[in-house]
Scaffold this motif. Structure first.
Motif, PDB file in Angstrom:
ATOM      1  N   PRO A  67     -42.173  55.051 -71.996  1.00 30.98           N
ATOM      2  CA  PRO A  67     -42.767  55.072 -70.657  1.00 30.98           C
ATOM      3  C   PRO A  67     -44.289  55.185 -70.699  1.00 30.98           C
ATOM      4  O   PRO A  67     -44.852  55.851 -71.573  1.00 30.98           O
ATOM      5  N   LYS A  68     -44.932  54.525 -69.766  1.00 36.20           N
ATOM      6  CA  LYS A  68     -46.389  54.603 -69.646  1.00 36.20           C
ATOM      7  C   LYS A  68     -46.790  56.042 -69.342  1.00 36.20           C
ATOM      8  O   LYS A  68     -46.187  56.695 -68.495  1.00 36.20           O
ATOM      9  N   ASN A  69     -47.793  56.527 -70.049  1.00 35.16           N
ATOM     10  CA  ASN A  69     -48.315  57.884 -69.863  1.00 35.16           C
ATOM     11  C   ASN A  69     -47.241  58.960 -70.032  1.00 35.16           C
ATOM     12  O   ASN A  69     -47.252  59.954 -69.313  1.00 35.16           O
ATOM     13  N   ASP A  70     -46.329  58.766 -70.971  1.00 32.29           N
ATOM     14  CA  ASP A  70     -45.244  59.728 -71.125  1.00 32.29           C
ATOM     15  C   ASP A  70     -45.807  61.126 -71.326  1.00 32.29           C
ATOM     16  O   ASP A  70     -46.728  61.343 -72.102  1.00 32.29           O
ATOM     17  N   GLY A  71     -45.238  62.054 -70.613  1.00 33.39           N
ATOM     18  CA  GLY A  71     -45.703  63.434 -70.622  1.00 33.39           C
ATOM     19  C   GLY A  71     -46.627  63.728 -69.453  1.00 33.39           C
ATOM     20  O   GLY A  71     -46.879  64.878 -69.139  1.00 33.39           O
ATOM     21  N   ARG A  72     -47.112  62.674 -68.815  1.00 30.11           N
ATOM     22  CA  ARG A  72     -48.002  62.842 -67.669  1.00 30.11           C
ATOM     23  C   ARG A  72     -47.639  61.875 -66.540  1.00 30.11           C
ATOM     24  O   ARG A  72     -48.413  61.672 -65.622  1.00 30.11           O
ATOM     25  N   GLN A  73     -46.452  61.272 -66.603  1.00 32.96           N
ATOM     26  CA  GLN A  73     -46.115  60.225 -65.651  1.00 32.96           C
ATOM     27  C   GLN A  73     -45.575  60.745 -64.322  1.00 32.96           C
ATOM     28  O   GLN A  73     -45.514  60.003 -63.359  1.00 32.96           O
ATOM     29  N   THR A  74     -45.200  62.008 -64.250  1.00 30.84           N
ATOM     30  CA  THR A  74     -44.625  62.545 -63.024  1.00 30.84           C
ATOM     31  C   THR A  74     -45.624  63.495 -62.365  1.00 30.84           C
ATOM     32  O   THR A  74     -45.962  64.532 -62.946  1.00 30.84           O
ATOM     33  N   PRO A  75     -46.064  63.156 -61.159  1.00 34.01           N
ATOM     34  CA  PRO A  75     -46.979  64.066 -60.454  1.00 34.01           C
ATOM     35  C   PRO A  75     -46.322  65.424 -60.214  1.00 34.01           C
ATOM     36  O   PRO A  75     -45.094  65.524 -60.129  1.00 34.01           O
ATOM     37  N   MET A  76     -47.129  66.447 -60.085  1.00 36.57           N
ATOM     38  CA  MET A  76     -46.617  67.797 -59.843  1.00 36.57           C
ATOM     39  C   MET A  76     -46.229  68.009 -58.386  1.00 36.57           C
ATOM     40  O   MET A  76     -45.484  68.924 -58.076  1.00 36.57           O
ATOM     41  N   ARG A  77     -46.743  67.181 -57.501  1.00 40.62           N
ATOM     42  CA  ARG A  77     -46.443  67.331 -56.082  1.00 40.62           C
ATOM     43  C   ARG A  77     -46.569  65.989 -55.394  1.00 40.62           C
ATOM     44  O   ARG A  77     -46.946  65.008 -56.010  1.00 40.62           O
ATOM     45  N   GLY A  78     -46.221  65.953 -54.102  1.00 36.33           N
ATOM     46  CA  GLY A  78     -46.365  64.724 -53.337  1.00 36.33           C
ATOM     47  C   GLY A  78     -45.045  64.121 -52.903  1.00 36.33           C
ATOM     48  O   GLY A  78     -45.011  63.246 -52.040  1.00 36.33           O
ATOM     49  N   HIS A  79     -43.954  64.575 -53.497  1.00 36.53           N
ATOM     50  CA  HIS A  79     -42.617  64.095 -53.120  1.00 36.53           C
ATOM     51  C   HIS A  79     -41.609  65.135 -53.616  1.00 36.53           C
ATOM     52  O   HIS A  79     -41.777  65.665 -54.722  1.00 36.53           O
ATOM     53  N   PRO A  80     -40.567  65.418 -52.843  1.00 36.33           N
ATOM     54  CA  PRO A  80     -39.581  66.408 -53.297  1.00 36.33           C
ATOM     55  C   PRO A  80     -38.962  66.074 -54.656  1.00 36.33           C
ATOM     56  O   PRO A  80     -38.674  66.980 -55.439  1.00 36.33           O
ATOM     57  N   VAL A  81     -38.780  64.792 -54.947  1.00 38.31           N
ATOM     58  CA  VAL A  81     -38.195  64.409 -56.230  1.00 38.31           C
ATOM     59  C   VAL A  81     -39.126  64.788 -57.376  1.00 38.31           C
ATOM     60  O   VAL A  81     -38.668  65.252 -58.421  1.00 38.31           O
ATOM     61  N   PHE A  82     -40.421  64.630 -57.213  1.00 33.80           N
ATOM     62  CA  PHE A  82     -41.361  65.007 -58.272  1.00 33.80           C
ATOM     63  C   PHE A  82     -41.263  66.504 -58.567  1.00 33.80           C
ATOM     64  O   PHE A  82     -41.245  66.920 -59.727  1.00 33.80           O
ATOM     65  N   VAL A  83     -41.211  67.319 -57.526  1.00 35.05           N
ATOM     66  CA  VAL A  83     -41.090  68.765 -57.699  1.00 35.05           C
ATOM     67  C   VAL A  83     -39.781  69.080 -58.417  1.00 35.05           C
ATOM     68  O   VAL A  83     -39.754  69.870 -59.371  1.00 35.05           O
ATOM     69  N   ALA A  84     -38.702  68.443 -57.980  1.00 36.82           N
ATOM     70  CA  ALA A  84     -37.394  68.668 -58.603  1.00 36.82           C
ATOM     71  C   ALA A  84     -37.399  68.253 -60.069  1.00 36.82           C
ATOM     72  O   ALA A  84     -36.773  68.908 -60.905  1.00 36.82           O
ATOM     73  N   GLN A  85     -38.096  67.167 -60.391  1.00 38.33           N
ATOM     74  CA  GLN A  85     -38.157  66.727 -61.789  1.00 38.33           C
ATOM     75  C   GLN A  85     -38.803  67.789 -62.671  1.00 38.33           C
ATOM     76  O   GLN A  85     -38.332  68.042 -63.780  1.00 38.33           O
ATOM     77  N   HIS A  86     -39.864  68.414 -62.208  1.00 34.51           N
ATOM     78  CA  HIS A  86     -40.506  69.459 -63.005  1.00 34.51           C
ATOM     79  C   HIS A  86     -39.626  70.706 -63.062  1.00 34.51           C
ATOM     80  O   HIS A  86     -39.514  71.340 -64.114  1.00 34.51           O
ATOM     81  N   ALA A  87     -38.985  71.036 -61.964  1.00 34.69           N
ATOM     82  CA  ALA A  87     -38.115  72.218 -61.932  1.00 34.69           C
ATOM     83  C   ALA A  87     -36.916  72.070 -62.848  1.00 34.69           C
ATOM     84  O   ALA A  87     -36.408  73.060 -63.385  1.00 34.69           O
ATOM     85  N   THR A  88     -36.460  70.836 -63.045  1.00 32.34           N
ATOM     86  CA  THR A  88     -35.248  70.593 -63.829  1.00 32.34           C
ATOM     87  C   THR A  88     -35.525  69.995 -65.210  1.00 32.34           C
ATOM     88  O   THR A  88     -34.583  69.618 -65.910  1.00 32.34           O
ATOM     89  N   ALA A  89     -36.773  69.897 -65.593  1.00 32.30           N
ATOM     90  CA  ALA A  89     -37.154  69.348 -66.898  1.00 32.30           C
ATOM     91  C   ALA A  89     -36.651  67.913 -67.061  1.00 32.30           C
ATOM     92  O   ALA A  89     -36.181  67.514 -68.122  1.00 32.30           O
ATOM     93  N   THR A  90     -36.767  67.140 -65.987  1.00 33.39           N
ATOM     94  CA  THR A  90     -36.447  65.711 -66.027  1.00 33.39           C
ATOM     95  C   THR A  90     -37.696  64.901 -65.711  1.00 33.39           C
ATOM     96  O   THR A  90     -37.624  63.819 -65.156  1.00 33.39           O
ATOM     97  N   CYS A  91     -38.839  65.427 -66.092  1.00 39.24           N
ATOM     98  CA  CYS A  91     -40.139  64.850 -65.743  1.00 39.24           C
ATOM     99  C   CYS A  91     -40.695  63.890 -66.794  1.00 39.24           C
ATOM    100  O   CYS A  91     -41.509  63.034 -66.478  1.00 39.24           O
ATOM    101  N   CYS A  92     -40.279  64.024 -68.044  1.00 41.24           N
ATOM    102  CA  CYS A  92     -40.775  63.150 -69.110  1.00 41.24           C
ATOM    103  C   CYS A  92     -39.724  63.081 -70.210  1.00 41.24           C
ATOM    104  O   CYS A  92     -38.763  63.849 -70.221  1.00 41.24           O
ATOM    105  N   ARG A  93     -39.929  62.173 -71.134  1.00 41.92           N
ATOM    106  CA  ARG A  93     -38.944  61.993 -72.203  1.00 41.92           C
ATOM    107  C   ARG A  93     -38.887  63.205 -73.140  1.00 41.92           C
ATOM    108  O   ARG A  93     -37.826  63.544 -73.662  1.00 41.92           O
TER     109      ARG A  93
END
Length: 137
Positions: A67-93
């Motif tokens: 993935p492009k920018n892996d490790g930094r591809q998911t914003p920390m805020r701006g959409h409920p899914v982004f927040v959920a990804q960080h909360a559930t460790a589904t934010c990067c490979r």
């Protein structure tokens, strides 16, 4: 992916409860909450729409082998899914590997994508499979 509403995954109530317990022990993961705006957005749109958004984000940002920018591809805020990804460790490979045992360096399978979306949806309030309600997303 067109079958995401009909499919099931390896995320049942027991697996979700175990993962949620592990995530709660992480100071970083456990601090995530939806802000007022994101909570209103989630309530207004509902889980089916959020699942669709999660499929789009996971497909574009996590599913490729590199993935492009892996490790930094998911914003920390701006959409409920982004927040959920960080909360559930589904934010990067790297987090998918560490927390969920999904190897990096290859494209995600359809089952892995479905599992990842199910984890995100569970954090957002969707019941996991086998929760006894008979509900499916």
């Amino acid at each position: 992916m067109n079958d995401h509403d009909a499919g099931s995954s390896g995320l049942d109530r027991e697996a979700w409860d175990e993962l949620r317990t592990r995530l709660a022990r992480s100071r970083f993961r456990s601090r995530f909450r939806l802000n007022e705006r994101d909570a209103a957005y989630a309530a207004d749109r509902g889980i089916p729409t959020l699942r669709t958004h999660a499929y789009e984000f996971v497909g574009a940002r996590l599913a490729p082998a590199a993935p492009k920018n892996d490790g930094r591809q998911t914003p920390m805020r701006g959409h409920p899914v982004f927040v959920a990804q960080h909360a559930t460790a589904t934010c990067c490979r790297g987090c998918l590997r560490k927390w969920h045992g999904i190897p990096a360096g290859r494209a995600l399978t359809e089952d892995e994508i479905r599992y990842t979306v199910d984890v995100i949806a569970a954090w957002l309030g969707a019941p996991p499979a086998g929760d006894g309600t008979g509900a499916t997303d």
